[in-house]
Design a protein around this motif. Structure first.
Motif, PDB file in Angstrom:
ATOM      1  N   UNK A   1      -8.177 -30.222  -5.793  1.00  0.00           N
ATOM      2  CA  UNK A   1      -7.267 -29.158  -5.429  1.00  0.00           C
ATOM      3  C   UNK A   1      -5.955 -29.324  -6.186  1.00  0.00           C
ATOM      4  N   UNK A   2      -5.520 -28.181  -6.695  1.00  0.00           N
ATOM      5  CA  UNK A   2      -4.214 -28.127  -7.345  1.00  0.00           C
ATOM      6  C   UNK A   2      -3.354 -27.188  -6.508  1.00  0.00           C
ATOM      7  N   UNK A   3      -2.124 -27.011  -6.909  1.00  0.00           N
ATOM      8  CA  UNK A   3      -1.269 -26.054  -6.211  1.00  0.00           C
ATOM      9  C   UNK A   3      -0.781 -25.010  -7.203  1.00  0.00           C
ATOM     10  N   UNK A   4      -0.408 -23.863  -6.653  1.00  0.00           N
ATOM     11  CA  UNK A   4       0.149 -22.783  -7.456  1.00  0.00           C
ATOM     12  C   UNK A   4       1.295 -22.182  -6.638  1.00  0.00           C
ATOM     13  N   UNK A   5       2.358 -21.793  -7.308  1.00  0.00           N
ATOM     14  CA  UNK A   5       3.496 -21.192  -6.610  1.00  0.00           C
ATOM     15  C   UNK A   5       3.306 -19.678  -6.531  1.00  0.00           C
ATOM     16  N   UNK A   6       4.079 -19.049  -5.651  1.00  0.00           N
ATOM     17  CA  UNK A   6       3.993 -17.591  -5.556  1.00  0.00           C
ATOM     18  C   UNK A   6       4.436 -16.942  -6.869  1.00  0.00           C
ATOM     19  N   UNK A   7       5.389 -17.558  -7.565  1.00  0.00           N
ATOM     20  CA  UNK A   7       5.823 -17.018  -8.861  1.00  0.00           C
ATOM     21  C   UNK A   7       4.689 -17.051  -9.885  1.00  0.00           C
ATOM     22  N   UNK A   8       3.966 -18.172  -9.915  1.00  0.00           N
ATOM     23  CA  UNK A   8       2.845 -18.286 -10.866  1.00  0.00           C
ATOM     24  C   UNK A   8       1.751 -17.275 -10.538  1.00  0.00           C
ATOM     25  N   UNK A   9       1.463 -17.091  -9.257  1.00  0.00           N
ATOM     26  CA  UNK A   9       0.454 -16.111  -8.857  1.00  0.00           C
ATOM     27  C   UNK A   9       0.894 -14.701  -9.229  1.00  0.00           C
ATOM     28  N   UNK A  10       2.133 -14.380  -8.960  1.00  0.00           N
ATOM     29  CA  UNK A  10       2.660 -13.039  -9.279  1.00  0.00           C
ATOM     30  C   UNK A  10       2.576 -12.780 -10.777  1.00  0.00           C
ATOM     31  N   UNK A  11       2.876 -13.787 -11.597  1.00  0.00           N
ATOM     32  CA  UNK A  11       2.773 -13.624 -13.051  1.00  0.00           C
ATOM     33  C   UNK A  11       1.338 -13.316 -13.459  1.00  0.00           C
ATOM     34  N   UNK A  12       0.377 -14.023 -12.867  1.00  0.00           N
ATOM     35  CA  UNK A  12      -1.031 -13.767 -13.173  1.00  0.00           C
ATOM     36  C   UNK A  12      -1.407 -12.332 -12.798  1.00  0.00           C
ATOM     37  N   UNK A  13      -0.936 -11.895 -11.631  1.00  0.00           N
ATOM     38  CA  UNK A  13      -1.221 -10.527 -11.176  1.00  0.00           C
ATOM     39  C   UNK A  13      -0.588  -9.506 -12.118  1.00  0.00           C
ATOM     40  N   UNK A  14       0.666  -9.743 -12.487  1.00  0.00           N
ATOM     41  CA  UNK A  14       1.375  -8.818 -13.367  1.00  0.00           C
ATOM     42  C   UNK A  14       0.723  -8.725 -14.745  1.00  0.00           C
ATOM     43  N   UNK A  15       0.111  -9.821 -15.198  1.00  0.00           N
ATOM     44  CA  UNK A  15      -0.585  -9.823 -16.492  1.00  0.00           C
ATOM     45  C   UNK A  15      -1.967  -9.179 -16.390  1.00  0.00           C
ATOM     46  N   UNK A  16      -2.385  -8.848 -15.170  1.00  0.00           N
ATOM     47  CA  UNK A  16      -3.686  -8.214 -14.988  1.00  0.00           C
ATOM     48  C   UNK A  16      -4.855  -9.176 -15.099  1.00  0.00           C
ATOM     49  N   UNK A  88      -4.168 -24.255  -4.013  1.00  0.00           N
ATOM     50  CA  UNK A  88      -3.526 -23.898  -2.755  1.00  0.00           C
ATOM     51  C   UNK A  88      -2.213 -23.179  -3.071  1.00  0.00           C
ATOM     52  N   UNK A  89      -2.029 -22.001  -2.494  1.00  0.00           N
ATOM     53  CA  UNK A  89      -0.787 -21.260  -2.701  1.00  0.00           C
ATOM     54  C   UNK A  89       0.316 -21.894  -1.856  1.00  0.00           C
ATOM     55  N   UNK A  95       5.822 -17.481   2.052  1.00  0.00           N
ATOM     56  CA  UNK A  95       6.596 -17.641   0.814  1.00  0.00           C
ATOM     57  C   UNK A  95       6.502 -16.368  -0.027  1.00  0.00           C
ATOM     58  N   UNK A  96       5.324 -15.764  -0.049  1.00  0.00           N
ATOM     59  CA  UNK A  96       5.131 -14.517  -0.807  1.00  0.00           C
ATOM     60  C   UNK A  96       6.051 -13.428  -0.256  1.00  0.00           C
ATOM     61  N   UNK A  97       6.031 -13.249   1.065  1.00  0.00           N
ATOM     62  CA  UNK A  97       6.850 -12.207   1.685  1.00  0.00           C
ATOM     63  C   UNK A  97       8.340 -12.473   1.492  1.00  0.00           C
ATOM     64  N   UNK A  98       8.731 -13.729   1.619  1.00  0.00           N
ATOM     65  CA  UNK A  98      10.138 -14.085   1.454  1.00  0.00           C
ATOM     66  C   UNK A  98      10.620 -13.713   0.057  1.00  0.00           C
TER      67      UNK A  98
END
Length: 107
Positions: A1-16, A88-89, A95-98
């Motif tokens: 298991x690794x971790x990912x931040x909400x910023x990293x996830x959002x970047x992935x989403x924004x890149x499609x 794990x996010x 954190x996402x909502x904040x």
């Protein structure tokens, strides 16, 4: 298991990017707010009732819950089941909502 931040996830989403998002919260939590993850509550993961995730076994899977605790447990179980890349996010949906609800209100 690794971790990912909400910023990293959002970047992935924004890149499609194609993302395998797994929400391990309960259905009522999912109904209140979700970010597009496939809902499989932690209890199902712990009892290994995850046939619908079999096609994700060799792919990156980003797991989230309310705060990051249940998703951490889910990642550990999935890792034991042979999933290759679980993330794990950090901070979960809170954190996402904040971060991103605050940005939406500013816009």
């Amino acid at each position: 298991m690794k971790t990912i931040t909400v910023d990293e996830l959002k970047q992935k989403m924004d890149r499609g990017e194609r993302i395998n998002l797994l929400d391990v919260r309960e259905p009522q939590e999912y109904a209140e707010v979700n970010i597009g993850g496939r809902l499989v509550p932690l209890g199902k993961v712990q009892t290994m009732q995850v046939d619908e995730l079999e096609d994700w076994k060799d792919e990156e899977v980003i797991v989230y819950c309310r705060s990051g605790r249940r998703s951490m447990l889910a990642c550990l179980v999935l890792d034991q089941m042979g999933f290759k890349e679980t993330y794990n996010l950090e901070g979960g949906i809170l954190a996402w909502l904040e971060k991103y609800k605050a940005e939406e209100s500013k816009a």
